[in-house]
Design an enzyme around this catalytic site. Sequence first.
Site, PDB file in Angstrom:
ATOM      1  N   TYR A 125      40.710 -16.084  33.146  1.00  0.00           N
ATOM      2  CA  TYR A 125      40.491 -15.749  31.733  1.00  0.00           C
ATOM      3  C   TYR A 125      41.376 -14.582  31.300  1.00  0.00           C
ATOM      4  O   TYR A 125      42.078 -14.661  30.285  1.00  0.00           O
ATOM      5  CB  TYR A 125      39.022 -15.409  31.481  1.00  0.00           C
ATOM      6  CG  TYR A 125      38.803 -14.880  30.072  1.00  0.00           C
ATOM      7  CD1 TYR A 125      38.753 -15.749  28.994  1.00  0.00           C
ATOM      8  CD2 TYR A 125      38.687 -13.505  29.826  1.00  0.00           C
ATOM      9  CE1 TYR A 125      38.591 -15.279  27.701  1.00  0.00           C
ATOM     10  CE2 TYR A 125      38.529 -13.028  28.539  1.00  0.00           C
ATOM     11  CZ  TYR A 125      38.480 -13.921  27.484  1.00  0.00           C
ATOM     12  OH  TYR A 125      38.341 -13.443  26.196  1.00  0.00           O
TER      13      TYR A 125
ATOM     14  N   SER B 290      42.840 -10.436  23.433  1.00  0.00           N
ATOM     15  CA  SER B 290      41.772  -9.624  24.014  1.00  0.00           C
ATOM     16  C   SER B 290      42.351  -8.407  24.711  1.00  0.00           C
ATOM     17  O   SER B 290      43.472  -8.452  25.237  1.00  0.00           O
ATOM     18  CB  SER B 290      40.971 -10.444  25.032  1.00  0.00           C
ATOM     19  OG  SER B 290      39.976  -9.658  25.658  1.00  0.00           O
TER      20      SER B 290
END
Length: 261
Positions: free
Chosen positions: A149, A136
């Site tokens: 995260y 990501s």
Amino acid sequence: MADKFAIVTGASTGIGFELATLAAKDGYDVLIVADEPLIEAAANDLRQFGTEVTPLEADLSTFEGVDALLAATNGRRIDVLCANAGKGLGHAFLDQSVEDWRRVIDTNIVGTIYLLQKVLPAMIARNEGKVLVTGSIAGYIPGSFQAVYNASKSFIDYFTDAIRNEIKDADGVTITTLKPGPVETEFFARGDMLDTSVGQSDSKSDPVDVAQDGWSAMNKGVASIFSGWKTKLQGAMTGITPAAVLAEQHRKMAEPGSGEG
């Protein structure tokens, strides 16, 4: 039975489902895995493309879940692995339960690298195979209100860079890291982030486009890809923007209640 076999994790919805769709369309038998019963419905949808689709409900945050995935291959050669399973988690770190942040780490990091360590040796032995790992753009940004995260994706982004170098002599084996920005999936609902600015944004990427970017890059043997021009620009900016500034920018997107008003 097709002569090509792919595994796609986190495939019940979102990017994973779209990756599995591309695999089935390209003539792969597919083993699709997720930690929810929706995986059965996903398999039914994917069978329209004419290949063998095997669903498995397994918790890939555990070694037992990954071992169940490997057992479900029945010893078949794995031509493609899309390691896409991941967990999101919003809110301030100090407000999160140990169980919740531990599950993010165990799914995004521990389960992912355990799966890679199990699958890659056979690919390297025959010098053939393709791996796509979903990282990501978040891995480049200090994630205020998504701290665990973002840090987990930072691990994945850089871990795959390192392993890619370690196995470079096996030039028939490729590892591609897909790095999307925010994507219009169930991620924000599952991470309790629907009241955030990013959760309510209508500019999130389409998972169909993100999956296509990743699948195409993997088939070309590209090392990594930022999906979408906005994400490419953001990736370039993270290298020159101070961490404190990035953290404050992320706060404005991810702080609970930031999408209201």
